[in-house]
Write a protein that holds these residues in place. Structure first.
Motif, short mmCIF file in Angstrom:
data_model
loop_
_atom_site.label_atom_id
_atom_site.label_comp_id
_atom_site.label_asym_id
_atom_site.label_seq_id
_atom_site.Cartn_x
_atom_site.Cartn_y
_atom_site.Cartn_z
N GLY A 33 18.32 -46.50 -27.38
CA GLY A 33 19.96 -46.27 -26.87
C GLY A 33 20.94 -45.08 -27.05
O GLY A 33 22.36 -44.80 -26.19
N TYR A 34 20.42 -43.85 -27.88
CA TYR A 34 21.91 -43.12 -28.12
C TYR A 34 21.65 -41.41 -26.27
O TYR A 34 20.67 -41.91 -25.93
CB TYR A 34 21.73 -42.05 -29.30
CG TYR A 34 21.95 -42.84 -30.72
CD1 TYR A 34 22.53 -42.43 -31.02
CD2 TYR A 34 20.56 -43.85 -31.34
CE1 TYR A 34 23.61 -43.08 -32.30
CE2 TYR A 34 21.65 -43.77 -32.36
CZ TYR A 34 22.05 -43.69 -33.14
OH TYR A 34 22.98 -44.55 -34.33
N HIS A 35 22.69 -40.76 -26.72
CA HIS A 35 22.89 -40.25 -25.72
C HIS A 35 22.61 -38.50 -26.35
O HIS A 35 23.06 -38.69 -27.10
CB HIS A 35 24.13 -40.60 -24.87
CG HIS A 35 24.28 -41.66 -23.97
ND1 HIS A 35 24.72 -42.69 -24.34
CD2 HIS A 35 24.42 -41.94 -22.22
CE1 HIS A 35 24.61 -44.00 -23.87
NE2 HIS A 35 24.50 -43.46 -22.53
N GLU A 36 22.68 -37.99 -25.21
CA GLU A 36 21.48 -36.80 -25.02
C GLU A 36 22.74 -35.79 -24.44
O GLU A 36 23.37 -36.59 -23.62
CB GLU A 36 20.37 -36.39 -24.84
CG GLU A 36 18.97 -36.73 -25.05
CD GLU A 36 18.89 -36.18 -26.77
OE1 GLU A 36 19.76 -35.16 -26.65
OE2 GLU A 36 17.80 -36.48 -26.81
N LEU A 37 23.72 -35.26 -25.38
CA LEU A 37 24.77 -34.49 -25.44
C LEU A 37 24.62 -32.39 -24.80
O LEU A 37 23.93 -32.29 -25.82
CB LEU A 37 25.85 -34.48 -26.01
CG LEU A 37 25.97 -36.20 -26.69
CD1 LEU A 37 26.97 -36.09 -27.72
CD2 LEU A 37 26.27 -37.06 -25.41
#
Length: 290
Positions: A33-37
């Motif tokens: 669920g985390y986003h890659e930035l």
């Protein structure tokens, strides 16, 4: 602590500086669920201040409590207790917070406070932990904590934890808070959020310079929070303007302090606002070195 370690100090007063995301791309979403930035972090010479006093009874006491944040859930208290648990330290601290950075503003206030506590109590308690270990402890508290622990402007990837030090231009900024709090989870849950910006190299990002930088969260925050959109539109007519993090704060880069003062005079109470100078080295590290 062993008897061989240097005697710790009793009190420290340290800054917890704000940060800006000079650019922010969202390049993907992970299975968890985390986003890659991909982002560029830079510090400001403006932020909170923490006053740390050593206690011998092991208690961690924060004053004043932050409205809406229970004492034991505050990142400041959690950071202090995590450092105790990691080090086996049996002393504690009274921590007094002078809060200047707005909650939910995208300026990293809570993360910066936590980093200042980790580095400050490491010194106050005479622990001598490495920056690598303190950054590791910080990451467990929040993805933005390690950049404040390491103390240098950085190109960041992953969820913001993979850091490469960089030297950015250091303009003056006018930072505006539109008077609302943005809920970061709501922004990242929004179906319209851009999630698949093609990754770029750090070299390409730096070569492009500030005129090419953008924040992928900005369009979504505009649609969800009209007061942010109104502030962005107003400020962008006067200087190059961008959202920081997921907001709510926005910032305009200006040529010099005089231009910052003129812009603040034009704002004239319309919103909360302040001027600040961009920094590549954190004032927290400068204070600890002194």
């Amino acid at each position: 602590m062993s008897d061989a370690q240097p005697a710790p100090c009793r009190r420290l007063t340290l800054p917890a500086p704000a940060k800006l995301n000079r650019m922010l791309h969202i390049t993907g979403r992970r299975a968890d669920g985390y986003h890659e930035l991909q982002t560029l972090f830079q510090f400001l010479d403006h932020g909170d201040t923490l006053h740390l006093t050593r206690r011998e009874d092991g208690e961690i006491r924060l004053t004043p409590e932050v409205p809406g944040v229970p004492h034991d859930q505050n990142l400041i208290v959690r950071a202090a207790r995590r450092l105790q648990a990691e080090s086996g330290c049996r002393v504690g601290a009274d921590i007094r917070l002078e809060k200047r950075l707005p909650m939910g503003g995208g300026l990293g206030g809570g993360s910066s406070d936590a980093a200042t506590v980790l580095l400050g109590l490491d010194a106050l308690w005479g622990l001598g932990l490495s920056l690598d270990r303190l950054a590791e402890l910080g990451l467990a508290l929040g993805a933005d904590v390690p950049v404040f622990v390491r103390g240098h402007a950085a190109w960041a990837e992953g969820i913001g934890e993979r850091l490469t030090p960089v030297d950015l231009d250091t303009p003056w900024f006018v930072v505006v808070h539109p008077g609302i709090e943005v809920a970061t989870p709501a922004v990242f849950r929004a179906p319209e959020l851009t999630r698949h910006t093609p990754p770029i190299t750090m070299a390409r990002a730096l070569q492009g310079g500030a005129s090419s930088w953008r924040n992928d969260c900005e369009a979504t925050v505009r649609s969800l929070y009209p007061p942010v959109a109104a502030a962005l539109d107003w400020l962008a007519r006067r200087a190059p303007t961008m959202l920081t993090g997921t907001g709510a704060c926005i910032f305009a880069s200006v040529a010099d302090e005089k231009q910052a003062d003129r812009l603040l005079a034009e704002i004239d109470g319309r919103w909360q606002a302040f001027k600040a100078h961009g920094l590549n080295r954190s004032p927290l590290h400068d204070a600890l070195d002194r």
